[in-house]
Design a protein around this motif. Structure first.
Motif, short mmCIF file in Angstrom:
data_model
loop_
_atom_site.label_atom_id
_atom_site.label_comp_id
_atom_site.label_asym_id
_atom_site.label_seq_id
_atom_site.Cartn_x
_atom_site.Cartn_y
_atom_site.Cartn_z
N TYR A 167 0.88 -1.07 -0.10
CA TYR A 167 0.06 0.07 0.04
C TYR A 167 0.90 1.12 0.01
CZ TYR A 167 -4.01 -2.81 0.97
OH TYR A 167 -5.03 -4.05 0.95
N GLY A 168 0.36 2.34 -0.74
CA GLY A 168 1.31 3.63 -0.65
C GLY A 168 0.49 4.65 0.33
N ASN A 169 0.98 5.98 0.15
CA ASN A 169 0.46 7.05 0.90
C ASN A 169 -0.88 7.31 0.55
OD1 ASN A 169 -0.12 9.50 1.93
ND2 ASN A 169 2.23 10.36 1.27
N PRO A 170 -1.62 7.38 1.58
CA PRO A 170 -3.21 7.47 1.46
C PRO A 170 -3.45 9.03 0.74
CG PRO A 170 -2.54 7.71 3.85
CD PRO A 170 -1.54 7.07 3.01
N ALA A 171 -2.49 9.93 1.02
CA ALA A 171 -2.81 11.34 0.22
C ALA A 171 -2.55 11.28 -1.32
CB ALA A 171 -1.85 12.18 0.85
N GLY A 172 -1.87 10.12 -1.72
CA GLY A 172 -1.40 9.83 -3.05
C GLY A 172 -0.07 9.67 -3.53
N PRO A 173 0.39 9.25 -4.54
CA PRO A 173 1.68 9.29 -4.78
C PRO A 173 2.35 10.22 -5.11
CG PRO A 173 0.34 8.57 -6.79
CD PRO A 173 -0.64 8.96 -5.48
N ALA A 174 3.55 10.33 -4.62
CA ALA A 174 4.48 11.63 -4.61
C ALA A 174 4.57 12.34 -6.20
CB ALA A 174 6.09 11.05 -4.10
N ALA A 175 4.70 11.28 -7.15
CA ALA A 175 4.70 12.01 -8.52
C ALA A 175 3.56 12.62 -8.75
CB ALA A 175 5.28 10.82 -9.47
N TYR A 176 2.42 12.21 -8.49
CA TYR A 176 1.17 12.97 -8.68
C TYR A 176 1.03 14.10 -7.96
CZ TYR A 176 -3.87 13.80 -9.07
OH TYR A 176 -5.14 14.13 -9.25
N ARG A 177 1.14 14.17 -6.69
CA ARG A 177 1.24 15.13 -5.84
C ARG A 177 2.20 16.36 -6.18
NH1 ARG A 177 1.88 13.19 0.02
NH2 ARG A 177 0.81 15.14 0.83
N GLN A 178 3.21 16.12 -6.45
CA GLN A 178 4.31 16.98 -7.12
C GLN A 178 3.84 17.57 -8.55
OE1 GLN A 178 7.00 18.23 -5.39
NE2 GLN A 178 7.23 19.53 -7.05
N LEU A 374 -3.39 4.89 -11.82
CA LEU A 374 -3.98 6.04 -12.52
C LEU A 374 -3.39 7.50 -12.19
CD1 LEU A 374 -6.37 6.23 -14.35
CD2 LEU A 374 -7.71 6.86 -12.39
N ASP A 375 -3.16 7.67 -10.93
CA ASP A 375 -2.52 9.05 -10.64
C ASP A 375 -1.23 9.09 -11.33
OD1 ASP A 375 -4.85 9.57 -8.97
OD2 ASP A 375 -3.76 9.21 -7.50
N ASN A 376 -0.39 8.13 -11.19
CA ASN A 376 1.18 8.36 -11.95
C ASN A 376 0.90 8.60 -13.36
OD1 ASN A 376 2.72 8.34 -9.59
ND2 ASN A 376 2.46 6.10 -9.38
N ALA A 377 0.17 7.94 -13.99
CA ALA A 377 -0.24 8.06 -15.42
C ALA A 377 -0.64 9.55 -15.56
CB ALA A 377 -1.47 7.00 -15.98
N MET A 378 -1.42 10.10 -15.04
CA MET A 378 -1.66 11.35 -14.92
C MET A 378 -0.39 12.46 -14.82
SD MET A 378 -3.86 13.84 -15.95
CE MET A 378 -5.42 12.81 -16.19
N ALA A 379 0.27 12.15 -13.83
CA ALA A 379 1.45 12.99 -13.60
C ALA A 379 2.42 12.78 -14.71
CB ALA A 379 2.16 12.21 -12.19
N ASP A 380 2.57 11.85 -15.31
CA ASP A 380 3.35 11.63 -16.59
C ASP A 380 2.91 12.62 -17.75
OD1 ASP A 380 4.99 9.97 -15.57
OD2 ASP A 380 4.22 8.21 -16.65
N LEU A 381 1.57 12.70 -18.06
CA LEU A 381 0.84 13.45 -18.90
C LEU A 381 0.99 15.16 -18.73
CD1 LEU A 381 -2.46 11.64 -19.76
CD2 LEU A 381 -0.13 11.53 -20.78
N LEU A 382 0.95 15.39 -17.12
CA LEU A 382 1.05 16.75 -16.77
C LEU A 382 2.42 17.27 -17.10
CD1 LEU A 382 -1.15 16.98 -13.50
CD2 LEU A 382 -1.46 18.20 -15.55
#
Length: 492
Positions: A167-178, A374-382
């Motif tokens: 399991y990861g951070n409940p706030a979301g993955p670091a890459a997405y949050r950044q 999903l979040d990390n994929a969106m982080a890549d697109l951003l």
């Protein structure tokens, strides 16, 4: 002739000509800082663009563009033959600190909170063939191929165990949050770090989570009338006492909110200031500043639902309330439901670090962590600019569709409807003649193959405008023609 003090204020300004941010925006930022710091006061006259250019040794066009930028934002106003002045609407806007507390807004919030339980979810509304929907994007324009590649890359890259073995951070993955932090700072004037971001599955989950974590039974929550029913249902389910404040052509009537503040303790105010839901009007600059001032004075949370910031056609969008929040009173919420697709449940909450930490702990009880892949994929697109390019393309398409539907309504249904061309968003708030039964019209339209909202969600005991939102973004021009033809046949 400008005073020596004014000349000195401007003479102290400097610019980084090697930076990506244009000099005129750097100058606009500097002027805005002087206004917010009280060094430039309401009604104060500013140097002319020629004098300012000479003083700063910049091009006059650069100085004029900086003034124009702040005029569009509402911070400056000009009068022909008299000059440019600090707007009279920004008087007494300096944030007031609560009691003896002096928090840094990105670290500590200016309000207290206590843990709460969480309510149920709200059902979805289906769509059909032809549709004048509530204001959804066109999935045919979404960068689905790029998203597929980004998602596939998450599944095929090395290091599978660190990504999928626990399991990861409940706030979301670091890459997405950044990535979200950098995106919001660049596009919305926020000053965040990854620690100010919490990943959520859309705006509705963000509201639900805040109700769980920050609202106690009996707390007073104020929302707009008309407003978003799904948000209201969450507040009521949390046991809050819901009070509605009316909206006019300039957004929430903050004077009415002030009267409520003098009578009782308010816990939270829920607003959609950019394009008010459902009417699409924007909250005027003086009301924005007064809302922030009231939050600081009376200690209530502002929940800012900025559901379609990226789609504003008239000029550069007004910056969010969160961008001017100095005391950590605003919880800012956005999602990719409007800017990408409602099918992909991706969004974010932005708040002071201690609030995000608290919300993340409550989120564990509700959703544990969300979809990190999903979040990390969106982080890549951003990070690679895909989303930004997509938004620039769709902005032009949606503006054309807005204009096209407005022309159709004005030419074909002018005897039966009234509307104002929205400055942004994906729908037109349309008020029908009182003789037209919208529920019956929706039933008849459905039989003709057209989905149309029936307006029930916009009715209140003291408010019934006979209005609905007609979404234009998800329909091609030929579909809009056919939809209006059906309405014309049924009404006229």
């Amino acid at each position: 002739m400008n005073s020596p003090i004014i000349n000195q204020l401007f003479a102290d300004l400097s610019f980084d000509r090697s930076a990506e941010r244009p000099v005129y925006l750097q100058l606009a930022d500097a002027l805005l800082s002087l206004i917010r710091n009280g060094q430039l006061r309401s009604g104060q006259k500013l140097p002319g663009s020629r004098d300012l250019a000479n003083l700063l040794k910049i091009n006059r066009i650069t100085a004029a563009k900086a003034y124009e930028e702040l005029q569009m934002q509402g911070w400056l106003e000009s009068a022909i033959g008299r000059g440019t002045f600090v707007s009279t609407h920004v008087a007494d806007h300096n944030p007031e600190m609560l009691k003896a507390i002096t928090p840094a807004s990105s670290k500590l919030a200016g309000f207290t909170f206590h843990p709460r339980d969480f309510p149920d979810r709200i059902p979805e509304i289906p769509l059909y063939g032809l549709h004048l929907d509530d204001g959804y994007p066109d999935p045919r324009l979404a960068p689905l191929k790029e998203f597929y590649r980004a998602y596939r890359n998450q599944l095929t890259r090395s290091g599978l165990y660190p990504k999928f073995g626990n399991y990861g951070n409940p706030a979301g993955p670091a890459a997405y949050r950044q990535a979200i932090s950098e995106y919001l700072n660049a596009t919305r004037g926020l000053k965040t770090t990854a620690e100010n971001i919490l990943s959520v599955r859309g705006t509705l989950m963000g509201i639900n989570l805040v109700c769980n974590a920050l609202i106690s039974p009996g707390d007073v929550v104020v929302s707009e009338i008309p407003g978003w029913r799904r948000a209201e249902h969450n507040f009521l389910h949390a046991g809050a006492r819901l009070i509605g404040v009316p909206v006019d052509e300039h957004g929430l009537i903050v004077d009415e909110l002030r009267k409520i503040c003098t009578r009782q303790k308010i816990r939270m105010v829920y607003v959609t200031p950019h394009h008010q839901y459902p009417t699409t009007v924007s909250l005027r600059i003086d009301r924005r500043l007064e809302l922030l001032r009231l939050a600081n004075e009376y200690g209530f949370i502002i929940f800012e639902d900025d559901y379609d910031f990226d789609f504003h056609f008239k000029h550069r969008p007004l910056l969010p309330l969160a961008s001017a929040d100095e005391n950590g009173m605003v919880i800012y919420c956005g999602s990719f439901s409007k800017s990408f697709s409602p099918a992909f449940r991706m969004g974010y909450l932005v708040a002071a670090e201690n609030v995000i930490e608290h919300l993340a702990k409550v989120r564990i009880l509700l959703d544990r962590q969300g979809d990190h892949v999903l979040d990390n994929a969106m982080a890549d697109l951003l990070n690679d600019g895909t989303i930004q390019r997509y938004l620039r393309k769709t902005l032009a398409v949606y503006q054309q569709r807005r204009d096209f539907l407005c022309d159709l309504l004005g030419n074909e249904l002018k005897e039966a409807v009234k509307f104002t061309v929205p400055e942004g968003g994906m729908s037109i708030w349309t008020v029908f003649d009182p003789s037209i039964d919208l529920e019956e019209l929706a039933r008849k339209a459905f039989r003709e193959g057209l989905y149309l909202p029936d307006g029930k969600i916009h009715k209140y005991p003291d408010y019934d405008s006979n209005g609905i939102r007609l979404g234009f973004a998800s329909s091609a021009q030929e579909d809009l023609i056919r939809s209006v033809e059906i309405l014309k046949k049924l009404m006229l």
